[in-house]
Scaffold this motif. Structure first.
Motif, PDB file in Angstrom:
ATOM      1  N   ALA A 111     -15.618   2.460  -1.683  1.00 42.03           N
ATOM      2  CA  ALA A 111     -15.170   3.861  -1.646  1.00 42.03           C
ATOM      3  C   ALA A 111     -16.339   4.822  -1.831  1.00 42.03           C
ATOM      4  CB  ALA A 111     -14.112   4.096  -2.714  1.00 42.03           C
ATOM      5  N   ASP A 112     -17.223   4.846  -0.837  1.00 38.75           N
ATOM      6  CA  ASP A 112     -18.397   5.718  -0.899  1.00 38.75           C
ATOM      7  C   ASP A 112     -18.889   5.971   0.528  1.00 38.75           C
ATOM      8  OD1 ASP A 112     -20.922   6.858  -1.190  1.00 38.75           O
ATOM      9  OD2 ASP A 112     -21.388   5.733  -3.003  1.00 38.75           O
ATOM     10  N   TYR A 137     -15.051   7.992   7.096  1.00 41.37           N
ATOM     11  CA  TYR A 137     -15.863   6.894   7.620  1.00 41.37           C
ATOM     12  C   TYR A 137     -16.084   7.022   9.124  1.00 41.37           C
ATOM     13  CZ  TYR A 137     -16.125   4.413   3.192  1.00 41.37           C
ATOM     14  OH  TYR A 137     -16.418   4.058   1.896  1.00 41.37           O
ATOM     15  N   PRO A 154     -20.428  -2.763  -3.654  1.00 44.23           N
ATOM     16  CA  PRO A 154     -21.583  -1.946  -3.263  1.00 44.23           C
ATOM     17  C   PRO A 154     -22.910  -2.659  -3.447  1.00 44.23           C
ATOM     18  CG  PRO A 154     -20.657  -1.178  -5.354  1.00 44.23           C
ATOM     19  CD  PRO A 154     -19.691  -2.176  -4.792  1.00 44.23           C
ATOM     20  N   TYR A 212      -9.494   6.700   3.969  1.00 39.30           N
ATOM     21  CA  TYR A 212     -10.929   6.811   4.172  1.00 39.30           C
ATOM     22  C   TYR A 212     -11.322   6.837   5.652  1.00 39.30           C
ATOM     23  CZ  TYR A 212     -11.948   6.334  -0.765  1.00 39.30           C
ATOM     24  OH  TYR A 212     -12.036   6.564  -2.119  1.00 39.30           O
ATOM     25  N   VAL A 265     -21.096   7.991   1.718  1.00 39.38           N
ATOM     26  CA  VAL A 265     -22.546   8.106   1.832  1.00 39.38           C
ATOM     27  C   VAL A 265     -23.183   6.722   1.865  1.00 39.38           C
ATOM     28  CG1 VAL A 265     -24.647   8.957   0.728  1.00 39.38           C
ATOM     29  CG2 VAL A 265     -22.573  10.374   0.733  1.00 39.38           C
ATOM     30  N   MET A 266     -22.705   5.830   0.985  1.00 44.20           N
ATOM     31  CA  MET A 266     -23.225   4.461   0.998  1.00 44.20           C
ATOM     32  C   MET A 266     -22.862   3.758   2.300  1.00 44.20           C
ATOM     33  SD  MET A 266     -22.745   1.419  -1.823  1.00 44.20           S
ATOM     34  CE  MET A 266     -23.805   2.299  -2.970  1.00 44.20           C
TER      35      MET A 266
END
Length: 309
Positions: free
Chosen positions: A167-168, A196, A142, A192, A170-171
């Motif tokens: 694993a984010d 995504y 990240p 994901y 929003v990011m």
């Protein structure tokens, strides 16, 4: 943009590297490839993490790449995994081009001391040395920002895609917004893909596709069609298998795939250290999942799964 960039909007399959008596088994590798190609897989990444990239010798990486490219010629886009130091990555990229690959995926640097400027320079050095190849970035940290990716893509026009494995969601959305012209791939595979895709991914990577290509391809089609209800059902049917792979910081990521293929009569369970074969309890859970898939998703076993449960 590289003329084949749009082809990344697909299931990007990461083939396992089968071993027999400690050596790469190219006959079994071709069986794994045919399982995917015959089902409709059209993007392959030899020498990816599911292929045990870091456990292969340089000559083995070359041989695996050549075998995959030759066997899939005319049937799939080859995106060859490269990495380590820049000279090694460039040499592997040049060999990939000679073998027929049209793109490379640069593994995230494993150097313990990485600066933002150095990260950009590392990828730019490799991309500039391979101007005829499309370049896909592999982002697992990240710490890598959208601005870094945008600067790199402005500097190197052959950077065409990003495999984003943080694993984010929003990011992911925030990072993607800095370079929306690139093709963005959900790099954490099927679990994901749904979230995504909601933020603009158009493809996803998969190791599961080695085992059950129909399931992975069906998920892609539902996502492309915007059928979220069907996509959720398919994701749920995948969840236990992917959870087994993710346990203990992904310790069994590759070994669960090889266990499943072994139970289907393809290859051996063998993985190389620091990976390890799964235990009996995990093997039994894999058997049960395969039995469920054989009914629900037309998985065609070549052994009696019930006997292994």
């Amino acid at each position: 943009m590289h003329e084949n960039a749009a082809r990344l909007a697909d299931v990007v399959a990461i083939p396992v590297t089968p071993f027999t008596d400690g050596a790469v088994d190219f006959d079994d590798l071709r069986l794994v490839l045919d399982r995917m190609l015959d089902a409709g897989v059209r993007v392959l990444t030899p020498n990816g993490n599911t292929g045990e990239f870091y456990a292969l010798r340089p000559d083995e990486r070359l041989q695996v790449l050549q075998a995959v490219a030759a066997h899939a010629a005319g049937r799939a886009l080859i995106v060859a995994g490269v990495g380590f130091d820049t000279e090694t990555a460039i040499a592997d990229g040049l060999a990939a081009a000679t073998a027929g690959a049209e793109m490379v995926m640069i593994h995230q640097p494993v150097h313990p001391y990485v600066s933002r400027a150095g990260w950009i320079d590392y990828h730019a050095t490799i991309a500039d040395a391979l101007p005829e190849l499309g370049v896909v970035l592999y982002i697992r940290n990240p710490w890598v920002t959208g601005d870094m990716i945008a600067q790199l893509s402005a500097r190197c026009p052959n950077v065409v895609g990003v495999k984003y494995a943080v694993a984010d969601p929003v990011m992911f959305a925030r990072v993607k917004s800095a370079a929306p012209h690139l093709v963005w791939i959900a790099g954490l595979a099927e679990p994901y893909a749904l979230s995504y895709f909601a933020h603009g991914a158009t493809g996803f990577t998969s190791g599961l596709v080695c085992v059950n290509p129909r399931l992975s391809l069906d998920l892609l089609r539902t996502l492309q069609a915007g059928d979220l209800s069907a996509a959720r059902r398919l994701t749920e049917s995948i969840s236990e298998f992917e959870e087994l792979r993710a346990l203990d910081s992904n310790a069994n990521n590759v070994s669960v795939i090889k266990e499943a293929l072994f139970q289907l009569g393809i290859g051996s369970k063998a993985v190389r250290p620091p990976s390890h074969e799964v235990d009996e309890a995990t093997s039994a859970r894999v058997s049960r999942i395969l039995a469920e898939w054989s009914v629900e998703h037309e998985l065609q076993p070549s052994v009696d799964l019930a006997a292994n449960a």
